[in-house]
Scaffold this motif. Structure first.
Motif, PDB file in Angstrom:
ATOM      1  N   GLN A  40       0.823  -1.415  -0.015  1.00  0.00           N
ATOM      2  CA  GLN A  40       0.053   0.043   0.032  1.00  0.00           C
ATOM      3  C   GLN A  40       0.806   1.205  -0.031  1.00  0.00           C
ATOM      4  O   GLN A  40       1.885   1.363   0.715  1.00  0.00           O
ATOM      5  CB  GLN A  40      -0.928  -0.086   1.232  1.00  0.00           C
ATOM      6  CG  GLN A  40      -2.086  -0.750   1.259  1.00  0.00           C
ATOM      7  CD  GLN A  40      -2.908  -0.637   2.464  1.00  0.00           C
ATOM      8  OE1 GLN A  40      -2.540  -0.143   3.525  1.00  0.00           O
ATOM      9  NE2 GLN A  40      -4.201  -1.434   2.444  1.00  0.00           N
ATOM     10  N   HIS A  42       0.344   5.260   0.856  1.00  0.00           N
ATOM     11  CA  HIS A  42      -0.635   6.246   1.530  1.00  0.00           C
ATOM     12  C   HIS A  42      -0.307   7.780   0.932  1.00  0.00           C
ATOM     13  O   HIS A  42       0.272   8.192   0.850  1.00  0.00           O
ATOM     14  CB  HIS A  42      -0.347   6.121   2.955  1.00  0.00           C
ATOM     15  CG  HIS A  42      -0.375   4.835   3.426  1.00  0.00           C
ATOM     16  ND1 HIS A  42      -1.577   4.455   4.284  1.00  0.00           N
ATOM     17  CD2 HIS A  42       0.283   3.850   3.708  1.00  0.00           C
ATOM     18  CE1 HIS A  42      -1.699   3.128   4.722  1.00  0.00           C
ATOM     19  NE2 HIS A  42      -0.311   2.751   4.333  1.00  0.00           N
ATOM     20  N   GLU A 107      -6.799   7.392  -4.776  1.00  0.00           N
ATOM     21  CA  GLU A 107      -7.175   6.269  -3.991  1.00  0.00           C
ATOM     22  C   GLU A 107      -7.516   5.008  -5.104  1.00  0.00           C
ATOM     23  O   GLU A 107      -8.333   5.274  -6.118  1.00  0.00           O
ATOM     24  CB  GLU A 107      -8.490   6.102  -3.084  1.00  0.00           C
ATOM     25  CG  GLU A 107      -8.597   5.228  -1.909  1.00  0.00           C
ATOM     26  CD  GLU A 107      -9.449   5.933  -0.997  1.00  0.00           C
ATOM     27  OE1 GLU A 107      -9.019   5.201   0.390  1.00  0.00           O
ATOM     28  OE2 GLU A 107     -10.345   6.523  -1.131  1.00  0.00           O
ATOM     29  N   VAL A 140      -1.730  -0.697  -3.626  1.00  0.00           N
ATOM     30  CA  VAL A 140      -3.135  -0.128  -3.530  1.00  0.00           C
ATOM     31  C   VAL A 140      -2.865   1.288  -2.868  1.00  0.00           C
ATOM     32  O   VAL A 140      -2.116   1.212  -2.053  1.00  0.00           O
ATOM     33  CB  VAL A 140      -4.245  -0.859  -2.792  1.00  0.00           C
ATOM     34  CG1 VAL A 140      -5.384   0.143  -2.502  1.00  0.00           C
ATOM     35  CG2 VAL A 140      -4.738  -2.027  -3.385  1.00  0.00           C
ATOM     36  N   VAL A 142      -4.072   4.334  -0.760  1.00  0.00           N
ATOM     37  CA  VAL A 142      -5.015   4.506   0.163  1.00  0.00           C
ATOM     38  C   VAL A 142      -5.106   5.863   0.638  1.00  0.00           C
ATOM     39  O   VAL A 142      -3.957   6.515   0.734  1.00  0.00           O
ATOM     40  CB  VAL A 142      -5.139   3.697   1.446  1.00  0.00           C
ATOM     41  CG1 VAL A 142      -5.333   2.032   0.885  1.00  0.00           C
ATOM     42  CG2 VAL A 142      -3.627   3.522   2.181  1.00  0.00           C
TER      43      VAL A 142
END
Length: 146
Positions: A40, A42, A107, A140, A142
């Motif tokens: 991930q 951020h 996102e 991903v 986020v």
């Protein structure tokens, strides 16, 4: 050895070499060096993109300076970020790369690459840059809602 036998041996060796090269996992390294990144990225409350992971490296007498470069690609937008200081002592260390959100990242799914790079110097000027370890993966992005 006949020409046909030589060609067959060369073909078999080339196939084995290609299989070995292309079957190497993303965390494979040379010279006891490696890098990995978390799955991930951020976007924090300050509007910064943060990627992180771990690395390990060892310097030899002929090694140059070492740096980490992380790149995120999403929907045609590309953001490359440099991480902080790199300590090459053979142990695993954490790294974090932080950059203002200048690209159109948002996102959702993205592709990312983390590279451990060695800078070869010629006097005070960089002469060459070598990627000595790499981790490339789907991640991903986020948004931290804090």
């Amino acid at each position: 050895m006949s020409t046909a036998a030589r060609r067959m041996a060369l073909t078999a060796f080339s196939a084995l070499a290609a299989t070995t090269l292309f079957a190497t996992p993303a965390l494979a390294t040379v010279f006891h060096q490696g890098i990995s990144m978390r799955s991930q990225a951020h976007i924090n409350g300050q509007g910064e993109v943060v990627l992180s992971g771990t690395y390990h490296c060892e310097l030899s007498p002929t090694s140059g300076a070492v740096q980490i470069k992380a790149t995120v690609v999403q929907d045609g937008s590309r953001l490359s970020i440099g991480a902080g200081e790199v300590f090459c002592d053979g142990r695993e260390h954490h790294w974090k790369a932080v950059s203002p959100l200048t690209a159109g990242l948002h996102e959702g799914p993205a592709r990312a690459v983390a590279e451990l790079q060695e800078i070869h110097m010629s006097g005070l000027m960089p002469r060459a840059l070598s990627t000595v370890a790499q981790d490339e993966r789907d991640i991903v992005v986020v948004v931290d809602h804090r």
